[in-house]
Design a protein around this motif. Structure first.
Motif, PDB file in Angstrom:
ATOM      1  N   THR A 372     -62.205  53.856   0.834  1.00 18.34           N
ATOM      2  CA  THR A 372     -62.747  54.270  -0.322  1.00 18.34           C
ATOM      3  C   THR A 372     -61.808  54.795  -1.290  1.00 18.34           C
ATOM      4  O   THR A 372     -61.982  55.305  -2.294  1.00 18.34           O
ATOM      5  CB  THR A 372     -63.979  55.701  -0.175  1.00 18.34           C
ATOM      6  OG1 THR A 372     -62.943  56.642   0.305  1.00 18.34           O
ATOM      7  CG2 THR A 372     -64.813  55.465   1.015  1.00 18.34           C
ATOM      8  N   ARG A 373     -60.345  54.581  -0.860  1.00 15.85           N
ATOM      9  CA  ARG A 373     -59.273  54.744  -1.810  1.00 15.85           C
ATOM     10  C   ARG A 373     -58.304  53.857  -2.054  1.00 15.85           C
ATOM     11  O   ARG A 373     -58.239  52.776  -1.288  1.00 15.85           O
ATOM     12  CB  ARG A 373     -58.341  55.835  -1.105  1.00 15.85           C
ATOM     13  CG  ARG A 373     -59.390  57.099  -0.762  1.00 15.85           C
ATOM     14  CD  ARG A 373     -58.510  58.605  -0.609  1.00 15.85           C
ATOM     15  NE  ARG A 373     -59.397  59.593  -0.533  1.00 15.85           N
ATOM     16  CZ  ARG A 373     -59.762  60.433  -1.226  1.00 15.85           C
ATOM     17  NH1 ARG A 373     -59.390  60.123  -2.513  1.00 15.85           N
ATOM     18  NH2 ARG A 373     -60.709  61.643  -1.094  1.00 15.85           N
ATOM     19  N   LEU A 374     -57.839  53.853  -3.150  1.00 15.86           N
ATOM     20  CA  LEU A 374     -57.126  52.524  -3.580  1.00 15.86           C
ATOM     21  C   LEU A 374     -55.719  52.798  -2.810  1.00 15.86           C
ATOM     22  O   LEU A 374     -55.400  53.789  -2.698  1.00 15.86           O
ATOM     23  CB  LEU A 374     -56.710  52.666  -5.185  1.00 15.86           C
ATOM     24  CG  LEU A 374     -57.938  52.666  -6.168  1.00 15.86           C
ATOM     25  CD1 LEU A 374     -57.512  52.388  -7.454  1.00 15.86           C
ATOM     26  CD2 LEU A 374     -58.825  51.384  -5.837  1.00 15.86           C
ATOM     27  N   ALA A 375     -55.071  51.552  -2.430  1.00 16.89           N
ATOM     28  CA  ALA A 375     -53.790  51.586  -2.075  1.00 16.89           C
ATOM     29  C   ALA A 375     -52.557  51.953  -3.091  1.00 16.89           C
ATOM     30  O   ALA A 375     -52.842  51.678  -4.333  1.00 16.89           O
ATOM     31  CB  ALA A 375     -53.359  49.979  -1.625  1.00 16.89           C
ATOM     32  N   PRO A 376     -51.862  52.756  -2.551  1.00 17.98           N
ATOM     33  CA  PRO A 376     -50.792  53.159  -3.343  1.00 17.98           C
ATOM     34  C   PRO A 376     -50.196  52.049  -4.064  1.00 17.98           C
ATOM     35  O   PRO A 376     -49.790  50.826  -3.628  1.00 17.98           O
ATOM     36  CB  PRO A 376     -49.783  53.923  -2.590  1.00 17.98           C
ATOM     37  CG  PRO A 376     -50.551  54.208  -1.300  1.00 17.98           C
ATOM     38  CD  PRO A 376     -51.510  53.125  -1.285  1.00 17.98           C
ATOM     39  N   GLY A 377     -49.765  52.146  -5.697  1.00 16.73           N
ATOM     40  CA  GLY A 377     -49.148  51.325  -6.415  1.00 16.73           C
ATOM     41  C   GLY A 377     -50.134  50.061  -6.738  1.00 16.73           C
ATOM     42  O   GLY A 377     -49.602  48.931  -7.431  1.00 16.73           O
ATOM     43  N   LEU A 378     -51.484  50.178  -6.369  1.00 16.72           N
ATOM     44  CA  LEU A 378     -52.015  48.898  -6.877  1.00 16.72           C
ATOM     45  C   LEU A 378     -52.274  48.847  -8.478  1.00 16.72           C
ATOM     46  O   LEU A 378     -52.655  49.889  -9.059  1.00 16.72           O
ATOM     47  CB  LEU A 378     -53.583  49.162  -6.168  1.00 16.72           C
ATOM     48  CG  LEU A 378     -54.609  48.013  -6.332  1.00 16.72           C
ATOM     49  CD1 LEU A 378     -53.940  46.888  -5.424  1.00 16.72           C
ATOM     50  CD2 LEU A 378     -55.954  48.537  -5.813  1.00 16.72           C
TER      51      LEU A 378
END
Length: 416
Positions: A372-378
């Motif tokens: 449910t969370r975006l990957a870092p740096g996306l």
């Protein structure tokens, strides 16, 4: 290049209440344009609380058009009239023909025959009446072209400018007073509550997840047990709240509506949500998806043409629930997924298959919150700055086209 011309002026018209998504988008565009287009365009915000104030600005806006200045308006028909036809008439009465429109909530046949016919005729009329049109997706552009073809209207150039992902930060530190509590155990649907927005699907999918877990003998204490509508009830749909509360209670679940959440409280609320969920039907552009992304959340959505378009535009930002077809592997490759989506859009995949897909995806998100969370740096491009620059290109082309358009000796009035 429109940016090499100095001294151009654009009047950005924002009509409607502060809380309305289309109005907010127009205000955010104007605020950002002041900075992004500095030295290239002089930006003037024309703020109208309602259609009456918009009509009162007619002389000013028409004079601006006659002076060779750009006029741009964010439009959804409900903000401009009691009916789609009245809204189109008001816009044509007030605006110069050199104006450009960003058309939101583009009509599509799934709305129902009567509603679609009225809205499609109005949108087609607007698309042919001004110098340029902006929509937020290729999906919307297709619907608009179809409406124009049915009406026998040649539309102005249609530009696709995707809705930007807003900056998810707010000034200050910590959470604002009056924050929404308990969201860490909730499936959360963001935005106005109205039929088809996906609240019923959220209740049904959550009930199915809990029912299947119980059948496996699992402890239900760690599972979400409530659906929260994070936002106000849309006008005329208050009765829907009781219906959803009853449907949830019948499944042993809770359902609540928070009402409007102030900007200062929104980041904490979106961060706390257990599972972001957006299963609204007939969607062809969605500010709520962009808002979830802007706050680092990966929203659970059913497959569909618009969702696939956005998933390709910003890979990794959506948790897409795709319906399985007989004999396929759930971990199917992109080619098979595209076929499943085509089946869903054509109607071959029924509501049960969509609910099954949402249930599988929701169960996965509950089991693994990282989904449910975006990957870092996306990357979230195109950015809001990209959006403003794309709009400025539309304004510039419209002004150039208007100057080149020949005038006739007679006729040419808005009612001809």
């Amino acid at each position: 290049d429109v940016y090499k011309r100095q001294g151009r002026r654009v009047h950005l018209v924002a009509v409607g209440p502060q809380e309305h998504g289309v109005t907010r988008h127009g205000l955010q565009t104007a605020a950002l344009a002041h900075t992004v287009l500095a030295g290239r365009w002089d930006v003037d915000l024309v703020r109208c609380a309602d259609a009456a104030q918009f009509q009162a600005a007619a002389e000013r806006l028409r004079a601006s058009g006659e002076a060779g200045e750009a006029v741009h308006v964010d439009v959804t028909d409900a903000l401009f009239g009691r009916s789609p036809a009245e809204a189109a008439a008001v816009l044509r009465e007030v605006l110069p023909e050199s104006a450009t429109l960003a058309l939101h909530d583009v009509p599509q046949p799934a709305e129902g025959a009567e509603r679609y016919a009225a809205r499609a005729a109005a949108y087609a009329e607007l698309a042919g009446a001004f110098a340029g049109v902006v929509v937020a997706s290729e999906h919307e552009a297709g619907f608009l072209r179809a409406a124009c073809a049915d009406a026998g209207v040649e539309p102005a150039p249609i530009a696709v400018v995707p809705l930007p992902v807003p900056d998810g930060t707010v000034p200050g530190e910590g959470q604002a007073p009056g924050e929404v509590e308990g969201l860490e155990r909730d499936v959360v649907v963001l935005g106005h509550l109205y039929p088809g927005k996906g609240h019923a699907e959220a209740v049904a999918a959550l009930a199915a997840v809990r029912r299947e877990a119980a059948e496996r003998g699992e402890d239900l204490k760690g599972l979400p047990d409530r659906v929260t509508a994070l936002g106000p009830v849309a006008a005329g749909h208050q009765d829907l709240v009781a219906e959803l509360e009853q449907a949830a209670a019948a499944e042993g679940l809770g359902f609540r509506v928070t009402g409007f959440v102030p900007d200062a409280q929104l980041p904490a609320a979106l961060d706390a949500a257990a599972v972001p969920f957006a299963a609204h039907r007939n969607v062809s552009a969605s500010g709520s998806l962009a808002t979830w992304m802007g706050h680092g959340r990966r929203c659970l959505v059913p497959a569909g043409a618009y969702v696939e378009e956005m998933d390709a535009l910003r890979p990794g930002t959506l948790h897409v629930a795709r319906a399985e077809t007989p004999g396929t592997d759930p971990a199917a490759d992109a080619g098979t997924a595209a076929q499943d989506v085509a089946a869903t859009v054509s109607g071959a995949a029924d509501d049960d298959a969509v609910l099954e897909a949402l249930t599988r995806a929701l169960a996965a998100a509950v089991a693994d919150p990282s989904l449910t969370r975006l990957a870092p740096g996306l990357s979230l491009a195109p950015t809001p700055e990209d959006t403003v620059r794309a709009l400025a290109e539309v304004w510039g082309r419209a002004l150039d086209t208007s100057r080149a358009r020949p005038t006739t000796a007679e006729g040419g009035g808005q009612d001809d």
